[in-house]
Structure formats: structure tokens, C-alpha cells
Design a protein around this motif. Structure first.
Motif, PDB file in Angstrom:
ATOM      1  N   TYR A 158      62.015  -4.294 -46.366  1.00 10.36           N
ATOM      2  CA  TYR A 158      62.318  -2.867 -46.406  1.00 10.36           C
ATOM      3  C   TYR A 158      63.825  -2.708 -46.488  1.00 10.36           C
ATOM      4  O   TYR A 158      64.593  -3.587 -46.065  1.00 10.36           O
ATOM      5  N   ALA A 159      64.250  -1.554 -46.996  1.00  9.34           N
ATOM      6  CA  ALA A 159      65.673  -1.278 -47.134  1.00  9.34           C
ATOM      7  C   ALA A 159      66.323  -1.030 -45.785  1.00  9.34           C
ATOM      8  O   ALA A 159      65.650  -0.737 -44.785  1.00  9.34           O
ATOM      9  N   ASP A 160      67.640  -1.145 -45.756  1.00  4.67           N
ATOM     10  CA  ASP A 160      68.389  -0.826 -44.552  1.00  4.67           C
ATOM     11  C   ASP A 160      68.083   0.603 -44.092  1.00  4.67           C
ATOM     12  O   ASP A 160      67.850   1.504 -44.910  1.00  4.67           O
ATOM     13  N   ASP A 161      68.092   0.817 -42.790  1.00  2.00           N
ATOM     14  CA  ASP A 161      68.004   2.160 -42.196  1.00  2.00           C
ATOM     15  C   ASP A 161      66.743   2.903 -42.633  1.00  2.00           C
ATOM     16  O   ASP A 161      66.785   4.085 -42.970  1.00  2.00           O
ATOM     17  N   SER A 162      65.586   2.219 -42.580  1.00  2.00           N
ATOM     18  CA  SER A 162      64.338   2.808 -43.075  1.00  2.00           C
ATOM     19  C   SER A 162      63.463   3.415 -41.983  1.00  2.00           C
ATOM     20  O   SER A 162      62.645   4.292 -42.278  1.00  2.00           O
ATOM     21  N   PHE A 163      63.605   2.985 -40.733  1.00  5.39           N
ATOM     22  CA  PHE A 163      62.631   3.350 -39.705  1.00  5.39           C
ATOM     23  C   PHE A 163      63.294   3.989 -38.485  1.00  5.39           C
ATOM     24  O   PHE A 163      64.427   3.676 -38.132  1.00  5.39           O
ATOM     25  N   ASP A 164      62.524   4.884 -37.859  1.00  5.19           N
ATOM     26  CA  ASP A 164      62.977   5.538 -36.643  1.00  5.19           C
ATOM     27  C   ASP A 164      62.699   4.710 -35.397  1.00  5.19           C
ATOM     28  O   ASP A 164      63.465   4.746 -34.432  1.00  5.19           O
ATOM     29  N   VAL A 165      61.593   3.976 -35.421  1.00  2.24           N
ATOM     30  CA  VAL A 165      61.161   3.201 -34.257  1.00  2.24           C
ATOM     31  C   VAL A 165      60.639   1.850 -34.717  1.00  2.24           C
ATOM     32  O   VAL A 165      59.948   1.756 -35.742  1.00  2.24           O
ATOM     33  N   GLY A 166      60.962   0.810 -33.962  1.00  2.00           N
ATOM     34  CA  GLY A 166      60.407  -0.514 -34.201  1.00  2.00           C
ATOM     35  C   GLY A 166      59.742  -1.020 -32.937  1.00  2.00           C
ATOM     36  O   GLY A 166      60.039  -0.544 -31.831  1.00  2.00           O
ATOM     37  N   ALA A 167      58.829  -1.979 -33.074  1.00  2.00           N
ATOM     38  CA  ALA A 167      58.125  -2.490 -31.895  1.00  2.00           C
ATOM     39  C   ALA A 167      57.807  -3.966 -32.040  1.00  2.00           C
ATOM     40  O   ALA A 167      57.303  -4.407 -33.075  1.00  2.00           O
ATOM     41  N   PHE A 168      58.131  -4.715 -30.981  1.00  2.00           N
ATOM     42  CA  PHE A 168      57.657  -6.080 -30.781  1.00  2.00           C
ATOM     43  C   PHE A 168      56.827  -6.045 -29.500  1.00  2.00           C
ATOM     44  O   PHE A 168      57.375  -6.099 -28.393  1.00  2.00           O
ATOM     45  N   PHE A 169      55.528  -5.931 -29.625  1.00  2.00           N
ATOM     46  CA  PHE A 169      54.658  -5.923 -28.457  1.00  2.00           C
ATOM     47  C   PHE A 169      53.986  -7.286 -28.335  1.00  2.00           C
ATOM     48  O   PHE A 169      52.968  -7.558 -28.955  1.00  2.00           O
ATOM     49  N   SER A 170      54.606  -8.171 -27.568  1.00  2.00           N
ATOM     50  CA  SER A 170      54.065  -9.520 -27.335  1.00  2.00           C
ATOM     51  C   SER A 170      53.807 -10.263 -28.641  1.00  2.00           C
ATOM     52  O   SER A 170      52.732 -10.815 -28.852  1.00  2.00           O
ATOM     53  N   VAL A 171      54.806 -10.286 -29.506  1.00  2.00           N
ATOM     54  CA  VAL A 171      54.666 -10.996 -30.781  1.00  2.00           C
ATOM     55  C   VAL A 171      55.759 -12.033 -30.983  1.00  2.00           C
ATOM     56  O   VAL A 171      55.510 -13.088 -31.580  1.00  2.00           O
TER      57      VAL A 171
ATOM     58  N   GLY B 256      70.773   4.918 -34.487  1.00  2.00           N
ATOM     59  CA  GLY B 256      70.142   5.700 -33.431  1.00  2.00           C
ATOM     60  C   GLY B 256      68.691   5.355 -33.209  1.00  2.00           C
ATOM     61  O   GLY B 256      68.055   5.872 -32.280  1.00  2.00           O
ATOM     62  N   GLY B 257      68.133   4.482 -34.065  1.00  2.00           N
ATOM     63  CA  GLY B 257      66.733   4.086 -33.949  1.00  2.00           C
ATOM     64  C   GLY B 257      66.472   3.248 -32.715  1.00  2.00           C
ATOM     65  O   GLY B 257      67.380   2.615 -32.153  1.00  2.00           O
ATOM     66  N   VAL B 258      65.219   3.236 -32.284  1.00  2.00           N
ATOM     67  CA  VAL B 258      64.825   2.580 -31.030  1.00  2.00           C
ATOM     68  C   VAL B 258      63.908   1.400 -31.309  1.00  2.00           C
ATOM     69  O   VAL B 258      63.030   1.472 -32.180  1.00  2.00           O
ATOM     70  N   LEU B 259      64.114   0.324 -30.571  1.00  2.00           N
ATOM     71  CA  LEU B 259      63.228  -0.837 -30.626  1.00  2.00           C
ATOM     72  C   LEU B 259      62.591  -1.021 -29.252  1.00  2.00           C
ATOM     73  O   LEU B 259      63.286  -1.113 -28.239  1.00  2.00           O
ATOM     74  N   LEU B 260      61.266  -1.081 -29.227  1.00  2.00           N
ATOM     75  CA  LEU B 260      60.517  -1.312 -28.004  1.00  2.00           C
ATOM     76  C   LEU B 260      60.068  -2.770 -27.980  1.00  2.00           C
ATOM     77  O   LEU B 260      59.499  -3.260 -28.959  1.00  2.00           O
ATOM     78  N   MET B 261      60.303  -3.442 -26.881  1.00  2.00           N
ATOM     79  CA  MET B 261      60.006  -4.876 -26.809  1.00  2.00           C
ATOM     80  C   MET B 261      59.323  -5.221 -25.493  1.00  2.00           C
ATOM     81  O   MET B 261      59.805  -4.862 -24.419  1.00  2.00           O
TER      82      MET B 261
END
Length: 296
Positions: free
Chosen positions: A145-158, A179-184
């Protein structure tokens, strides 16, 4: 090995070297990994990553199928540690999310999901009515995906299922908007000697040393907004005695777990040996943010 060579272009010689490395005595890098000083697999060659990818392609699906199939196991946990603290909406990228049911508490606020999921058995066109676009992750860890594409990312036990953890975190940073958020959510103990078969686990999964994980997210550019230890072994033991396999689907066990993980931290060893070592939180939940205006 033949399948891996055919599907991923891995040479037979490379596969032989990788297999031999599994059977060899502990080398210096593996000793550091077992001691929790670095993340095992973070410096693998592409050929080594290809072999790992082939071994894990159906690993979690098969393990979960043997246990009765994949079901959500962290519904209350995710709400308490993530969704109560950040707004989840817009475009969401999840990696290794299986059928996407981790997002059910916030699905109404999401515009669309994009999931990189290695096992096609989990793929679907939606999550509770919200469009979901599935594709396979690349072997090398690049996110298409291109740079700056998503508002939220997630790594849930991966992340503990993949070798190139630091690079994957860097790629997630790249594709998140400023400003995007990553949940881990990840385990932080070794889960045993990953060079040997372990019941109920895939062949390669291993916990991620907490200090090494912190260094990886900071090096990628993320700011750590919230970090809590979690998944205390006493909770799992009590839940097992009560016949409950999924305690983190419920708020009360989640709250007790949060309290115990904060105040009953009796050890802090990556590769637990003694009883004291084992009475420690076994995971971490992090909320990370890509700073506004940040670029790699």
C-alpha cells in the motif's frame, strides 16, 4: 522443502542450510534470542524467511481447528485496553487478523478493512457488514500500500508468528497516516524453546522480548502512548479450573488480570525457568501513534 522451493523460489541449498541451522548447537544469535536480548528471526535472510512462511502458512488455522475452530478470545480485553482509549474508524489495516472478529466492538465506525492474512480459509468479503479486502502478506514483509494510507493499524498476536518483526513494524509505520494509531497485543515470554515441537503452538511462534519490542517500535518512529503488561498466568489457571477457555472475552477477568499484571509482577525473565519466573505477566498491550507530519 520441495513445496517451499517451488512456491517461493527458494534454492534447495538454502533450504538445507536452514534445516541444518535448526539442528545445530546454539549459536551466539540464538543464545541472545533465548536470553531475551533480541528478537529471534529479525535478521534472517530471505531464504530463511521463505521457509518460515511456508511452515506458518496454515499453522494457526490448523492449531485453531484442532481446538474447535477460531473464535474471538479477547473481546473484553481489546475494548478495555484499546477501544476505550482511542477512536477507531476510517480505513483500518490488520495483519494476521484471521476472520477480523477482533474488530466487532468498533466495526460500525470503520469505513473499510484491509487485512493481510496468510491463510485463505479465513478470508471473507465483510466483517459484520463492513467491507473487508483480504490479500496475502508478502514473504519479505513489504506492505503493498502507498505511504499514509490508513487511519488505524493492528497487530493482534501476530508478530510472534513472523520472523522479520522490526521490518514489518517499519512498514506499518510507513502506510499509516500521520497521527495514525497502531494497536499491538503480543506475548513477551518465550513460550518455550521454539526449536522443539510444542503442543498447541505453531512450529515457529515465540514471544517477543519486551525491551527489544520497545526498541523496534521507537526505531520505526512510533510514539508509545500507552503500554501495559497483561495476560497474567494466574488468570488463565483459574479460568481453566472453572472450565472457561476464553476469560478475556469477559470484563471482570480482564479487570482482575490488569490489576494482577500491575501489582503482582514477581519476575521478569523472557525464558522462564523457576516458579517465580512463571508468575509474571506474559504479554503487553501497546497503543502507538505515528506523529503528525512524520515521514520516514
Amino acid at each position: 522443502p520441495d513445496s517451499a522451493a517451488e512456491r517461493y523460489g527458494v534454492t534447495e541449498k538454502a533450504l538445507e542450510i536452514f534445516v541444518h541451522s535448526r539442528e545445530a548447537s546454539l549459536d551466539e544469535a540464538t543464545e541472545r534470542a533465548l536470553a531475551g536480548e533480541e528478537i529471534f528471526g529479525d535478521n534472517f535472510t530471505l531464504d530463511q524467511i521463505c521457509r518460515w512462511y511456508a511452515e506458518e502458512e496454515r499453522g494457526y488455522f490448523d492449531v485453531s481447528a484442532a481446538a474447535g475452530g477460531h473464535v474471538a478470545t479477547y473481546a473484553a480485553f481489546d475494548r478495555y485496553h484499546f477501544f476505550d482509549h482511542v477512536t477507531v474508524g476510517g480505513k483500518v489495516l490488520g495483519i494476521g487478523v484471521a476472520d477480523g472478529t477482533d474488530f466487532l466492538p468498533v466495526v460500525h465506525a470503520v469505513e473499510e478493512f484491509h487485512f493481510l492474512e496468510i491463510c485463505e480459509d479465513f478470508w471473507a468479503e465483510e466483517v459484520a457488514g463492513t467491507p473487508a479486502f483480504y490479500s496475502k502478506p508478502s514473504v519479505g514483509g513489504e506492505i503493498a500500500y502507498a505511504d499514509d494510507s490508513f487511519d488505524v493499524g493492528a497487530f493482534f498476536s501476530v508478530l510472534h508468528h513472523i520472523p522479520n518483526v522490526s521490518f514489518t513494524i517499519q512498514e506499518m509505520y510507513r502506510v499509516l497516516k500521520p497521527g495514525g494509531v497502531l494497536l499491538m497485543r503480543e506475548p513477551t515470554v518465550s513460550m518455550g524453546d521454539w526449536r522443539q515441537p510444542r503442543k498447541g503452538l505453531t512450529r515457529n511462534e515465540r514471544g517477543l522480548p519486551l525491551d527489544a519490542l520497545r526498541k523496534a517500535v521507537v526505531a520505526a518512529g512510533f510514539a508509545i502512548e500507552r503500554e501495559v503488561r497483561c495476560v497474567h498466568p494466574i488468570i488463565r489457571r483459574l479460568a481453566g479450573l472453572a472450565g472457561e477457555k476464553r476469560p478475556y472475552n469477559y470484563r471482570f477477568p480482564t479487570l482482575i488480570d490488569a490489576w494482577m499484571s500491575k501489582f503482582l509482577k514477581l519476575g521478569d525473565r523472557y525464558h522462564p525457568v523457576s516458579f517465580r519466573d512463571r508468575i509474571q505477566p506474559q504479554g503487553v498491550a501497546m497503543i502507538l501513534r505515528k506523529p503528525d507530519g512524520a515521514r520516514l
